[in-house]
Write a protein that holds these residues in place. Structure first.
Motif, PDB file in Angstrom:
ATOM      1  N   GLN A 137      -3.655   6.964  -3.201  1.00  0.00           N
ATOM      2  CA  GLN A 137      -3.143   5.665  -2.782  1.00  0.00           C
ATOM      3  C   GLN A 137      -3.057   4.714  -3.968  1.00  0.00           C
ATOM      4  O   GLN A 137      -3.887   4.758  -4.877  1.00  0.00           O
ATOM      5  CB  GLN A 137      -4.074   5.091  -1.711  1.00  0.00           C
ATOM      6  CG  GLN A 137      -3.664   3.749  -1.137  1.00  0.00           C
ATOM      7  CD  GLN A 137      -4.463   3.402   0.100  1.00  0.00           C
ATOM      8  OE1 GLN A 137      -4.257   3.963   1.174  1.00  0.00           O
ATOM      9  NE2 GLN A 137      -5.404   2.479  -0.038  1.00  0.00           N
ATOM     10  N   ILE A 158       0.868  -1.185   0.000  1.00  0.00           N
ATOM     11  CA  ILE A 158       0.000   0.000   0.000  1.00  0.00           C
ATOM     12  C   ILE A 158       0.900   1.228   0.000  1.00  0.00           C
ATOM     13  O   ILE A 158       1.692   1.421   0.935  1.00  0.00           O
ATOM     14  CB  ILE A 158      -0.915   0.014   1.228  1.00  0.00           C
ATOM     15  CG1 ILE A 158      -1.714  -1.288   1.315  1.00  0.00           C
ATOM     16  CG2 ILE A 158      -1.844   1.225   1.202  1.00  0.00           C
ATOM     17  CD1 ILE A 158      -2.350  -1.531   2.674  1.00  0.00           C
ATOM     18  N   THR A 165      -2.214   0.387  -4.729  1.00  0.00           N
ATOM     19  CA  THR A 165      -1.988  -0.921  -4.121  1.00  0.00           C
ATOM     20  C   THR A 165      -1.600  -1.935  -5.187  1.00  0.00           C
ATOM     21  O   THR A 165      -2.004  -1.845  -6.349  1.00  0.00           O
ATOM     22  CB  THR A 165      -3.246  -1.439  -3.392  1.00  0.00           C
ATOM     23  OG1 THR A 165      -4.287  -1.707  -4.344  1.00  0.00           O
ATOM     24  CG2 THR A 165      -3.738  -0.428  -2.366  1.00  0.00           C
ATOM     25  N   GLN A 202       0.893   5.236  -0.044  1.00  0.00           N
ATOM     26  CA  GLN A 202       0.074   6.424   0.164  1.00  0.00           C
ATOM     27  C   GLN A 202       0.896   7.668  -0.150  1.00  0.00           C
ATOM     28  O   GLN A 202       2.093   7.726   0.166  1.00  0.00           O
ATOM     29  CB  GLN A 202      -0.426   6.489   1.606  1.00  0.00           C
ATOM     30  CG  GLN A 202      -1.346   5.339   1.976  1.00  0.00           C
ATOM     31  CD  GLN A 202      -1.809   5.405   3.421  1.00  0.00           C
ATOM     32  OE1 GLN A 202      -1.178   6.044   4.266  1.00  0.00           O
ATOM     33  NE2 GLN A 202      -2.905   4.744   3.728  1.00  0.00           N
TER      34      GLN A 202
END
Length: 295
Positions: free
Chosen positions: A74, A67, A76, A69
Motif C-alpha cells: 500500500q 490510498i 498513501t 493498494q
C-alpha cells in the motif's frame, strides 16, 4: 421582374410554414443512440530494483488521503502532496518467507518522492509517480530496495467508520499535517504512559503523551518535567539519523474521551536545547485518534 422573383421564393416558404397537423401539440421525437464511452483503464506500475511487478491494484480517497493498494502492499499520499508511507510484503530469498519493506518514517520526503500530476474529485481520477528506497521493517540501517512506479487510476471515495482522525497544527504559522504515526509505551514504572508519535514528511514529529486509563477530560498545563498529559516537538537530523527533542511548555486540552476515541487541542512553545535562539511556536493543534491497547 426583380420583385416577381422575390415573391416567387417567398410564397412557397410562407405556404410551407403555415401548414400544420390536426394536433398542434404533436411532437416528433427521434431517438439518437448515445455514443459509447469506454472508461479509461486504471493502471498502476510498480518496479522493485528495476523488476516490474504484475499484480492487481485499487485506489481510494478518504478524508483528503489517497490510498493505493496493490497485491504486495500500500502507498498513501495526502491531496496536498505530502507523502504518507509505502509498505509491502514480498517473497524474498525463500519461497515461503515473506519480508516487509517500508519507507522510512522520519523525514520521509528526504528518502522517498511522490509527485501528484493531477487529481479530480469530479471524474475521480488520479495521476502521479513515485520513487525511493524502502527498508526492511522500516529500519534505514537494514536491507533496502529501490521502488518506483506510476499511477493513473480511477478512485472511489471511502468513508471511514470513525471520521476526523488525525493530527494537525501550525508550526511557526506554517501548516503541519500528520501523514504517518505509531505508538510506543514506557517501561518499568512508566509502563502506563503511552506516546502517540505523529510524523509528517517534513522532519517534524509531534508526540502526544497520555495514559489511556488515567487521562480524564480536562486542561493540562505542562512543561518539560511532566511525564505524561503533554505534547512535544522533535526535529529529525538526516546527517545523524537522530531527533532533537525540544523543551516544550504549553497547554493540552483533552475534550474527547469516549470508549476508544481520544481527542483534543494543544498549543505550546518549543525551544531547541542546543540553541536557545531556535524557538518554535506550535499553535492550532488538533488531534483525534483511537487508543492503542498494549498486551
Amino acid at each position: 421582374m426583380k420583385k416577381a422573383r422575390v415573391l416567387f421564393w417567398i410564397l412557397p416558404l410562407v405556404m410551407l410554414l403555415s401548414c400544420s397537423s390536426d394536433d398542434e401539440n404533436e411532437v416528433i421525437v427521434i431517438d439518437v443512440p448515445a455514443a459509447e464511452v469506454t472508461p479509461e483503464p486504471s493502471v498502476m506500475n510498480v518496479n522493485i530494483n528495476g523488476e516490474a511487478l504484475s499484480t492487481w491494484s485499487r485506489a481510494y480517497k478518504s478524508e483528503g488521503f489517497f490510498i493505493f493498494q496493490f497485491g504486495y502492499g500500500q502507498i498513501t499520499v495526502h491531496e496536498s502532496g505530502r507523502f504518507g508511507y509505502y509498505t509491502m510484503r514480498i517473497l524474498d530469498g525463500q519461497p515461503s518467507f515473506q519480508k516487509t519493506y517500508s519507507s522510512f518514517a522520519n523525514f520521509s520526503s528526504n528518502y522517498f518522492e511522490f509527485h501528484i500530476v493531477s487529481h479530480n474529485d469530479v471524474t475521480k481520477r488520479f495521476k502521479g509517480y513515485f520513487s525511493g528506497y524502502v527498508y526492511r521493517n522500516g529500519d534505514i540501517t537494514a536491507e533496502s530496495k529501490f521502488v518506483n512506479g506510476t499511477i493513473d487510476m480511477a478512485y472511489e471515495d471511502l468513508i471511514p467508520s470513525i471520521t476526523g482522525l488525525g493530527n494537525s497544527a501550525k508550526i511557526n504559522g506554517a501548516e503541519w499535517l500528520q501523514t504517518n504515526y505509531n505508538s510506543t509505551r514506557g517501561t518499568g514504572p512508566a509502563y502506563g504512559n503511552v506516546t502517540r508519535n505523529g510524523y509528517s514528511d517534513d522532519g517534524y514529529k509531534i508526540a502526544i503523551h497520555y495514559q489511556p486509563n488515567n487521562s480524564p477530560v480536562g486542561t493540562y498545563n505542562f512543561n518539560s518535567t511532566d511525564a505524561t498529559n503533554k505534547v512535544t516537538l522533535s526535529k529529525f537530523n538526516p546527517s545523524t539519523l537522530t531527533y532533537t527533542d525540544y523543551v516544550c511548555t504549553g497547554t493540552l486540552n483533552i475534550n474527547l474521551k469516549v470508549e476508544s476515541i481520544f481527542g483534543g487541542t494543544y498549543q505550546f512553545t518549543a525551544v531547541n536545547p542546543n540553541d536557545p535562539s531556535d524557538v518554535i511556536q506550535v499553535t492550532d493543534g488538533n488531534f483525534k485518534f483511537v487508543w492503542v491497547y498494549f498486551e
